[in-house]
Enzyme design. Structure first.
Site, PDB file in Angstrom:
ATOM      1  N   ASP A 168     -27.625 -47.732  21.443  1.00  0.00           N
ATOM      2  CA  ASP A 168     -28.551 -46.701  20.968  1.00  0.00           C
ATOM      3  C   ASP A 168     -27.905 -45.920  19.821  1.00  0.00           C
ATOM      4  O   ASP A 168     -26.899 -45.233  20.022  1.00  0.00           O
ATOM      5  CB  ASP A 168     -28.893 -45.756  22.117  1.00  0.00           C
ATOM      6  CG  ASP A 168     -30.046 -44.818  21.800  1.00  0.00           C
ATOM      7  OD1 ASP A 168     -30.225 -44.478  20.613  1.00  0.00           O
ATOM      8  OD2 ASP A 168     -30.764 -44.424  22.747  1.00  0.00           O
ATOM      9  N   HIS A 199     -32.198 -48.084  20.630  1.00  0.00           N
ATOM     10  CA  HIS A 199     -33.229 -47.088  20.893  1.00  0.00           C
ATOM     11  C   HIS A 199     -34.613 -47.687  20.622  1.00  0.00           C
ATOM     12  O   HIS A 199     -34.819 -48.377  19.635  1.00  0.00           O
ATOM     13  CB  HIS A 199     -32.993 -45.895  19.959  1.00  0.00           C
ATOM     14  CG  HIS A 199     -33.756 -44.673  20.315  1.00  0.00           C
ATOM     15  ND1 HIS A 199     -33.304 -43.759  21.246  1.00  0.00           N
ATOM     16  CD2 HIS A 199     -34.938 -44.189  19.867  1.00  0.00           C
ATOM     17  CE1 HIS A 199     -34.173 -42.774  21.344  1.00  0.00           C
ATOM     18  NE2 HIS A 199     -35.182 -43.014  20.519  1.00  0.00           N
TER      19      HIS A 199
END
Length: 230
Positions: A168, A199
């Site tokens: 992420d 993400h």
């Protein structure tokens, strides 16, 4: 599109929420908490899928205090930047109160337990909802800044499931390690990590989606809600 009105906790205003109703009596209700892109097509599709699985699903327009009806496409660079601007202006504490107002309405409409599931900003708000309200179960996908909210973990009284993509770019490895250190021994918290994922991997559509991991996370979420909202 079905929109319903939600009265604020203070009773001095109202805002809209997308509503997807199941065929027949609902199993309970699940509130879908938006990303920074508003209640867009992807969030509405999340609601529609939950309704097809028997849940009453509501997605409140949490940016209504800034501008009602914001819908942005994360795959359009200009709209992505616009969304970041809205997030910077968003009052998260007020957002939690609006989620709590939606929880109350969902309990009335469904007659059962209520869960929340949030993505991105919504993943952060799902954690905050778990810590600050009496919601029955919460799920957060790639919540941002959870390491800064660990001081609230004592407030988590009902089950919380977190999906964390290991790559992420908004939540670095140090932050991920802090989240694990702070929450791994919490009796109400379950964390799943997704190696190689970034993400937004569980979005319904667009460039960010990673189908295999998205399906796995969604299966885990479905089992979690089935077990905790029965």
């Amino acid at each position: 599109m079905t929109m319903i009105s939600v009265t604020t906790l203070e009773g001095d205003a109202s805002f809209e929420a997308y509503c997807a109703e199941p065929e027949g009596a609902p199993r309970g209700a699940i509130i879908v908490i938006q990303e920074i892109f508003g209640v867009n097509q992807g969030i509405r599709r999340k609601c529609d899928r939950l309704a097809a699985d028997g849940w009453l699903a509501l997605a409140p327009d949490l940016f209504w205090r800034l501008q009602p009806g914001i819908q942005l496409d994360p795959d359009v660079p200009e709209e992505f930047q616009t969304a970041l601007g809205w997030m910077g202006k968003f009052n998260q504490d007020a957002g939690i109160r609006d989620i709590e107002a939606t929880i109350r309405l969902a309990r009335e409409k469904s007659g059962g337990k209520v869960g929340v599931v949030g993505y991105c900003l919504g993943g952060r708000l799902a954690y905050m909802t778990a810590a600050r309200t009496d919601v029955d179960a919460s799920v957060g996908y790639y919540g941002v800044g959870l390491n800064g909210l660990l001081g609230e973990k004592h407030g988590i009284a009902n089950p919380l499931l977190l999906h964390i993509p290991e790559e992420d770019h908004f939540v670095d490895k140090t932050a991920q390690a802090a989240i694990h250190e702070g929450l791994d021994d919490h009796p109400r918290v379950t964390i799943y990590d997704y190696p190689g994922e970034d993400h937004g991997f569980a979005t319904e559509m667009g460039k960010r989606r990673s189908p295999e991991s998205a399906d796995l996370a969604d299966e885990r979420t479905a089992e979690f809600f089935a077990g905790n909202l029965a």
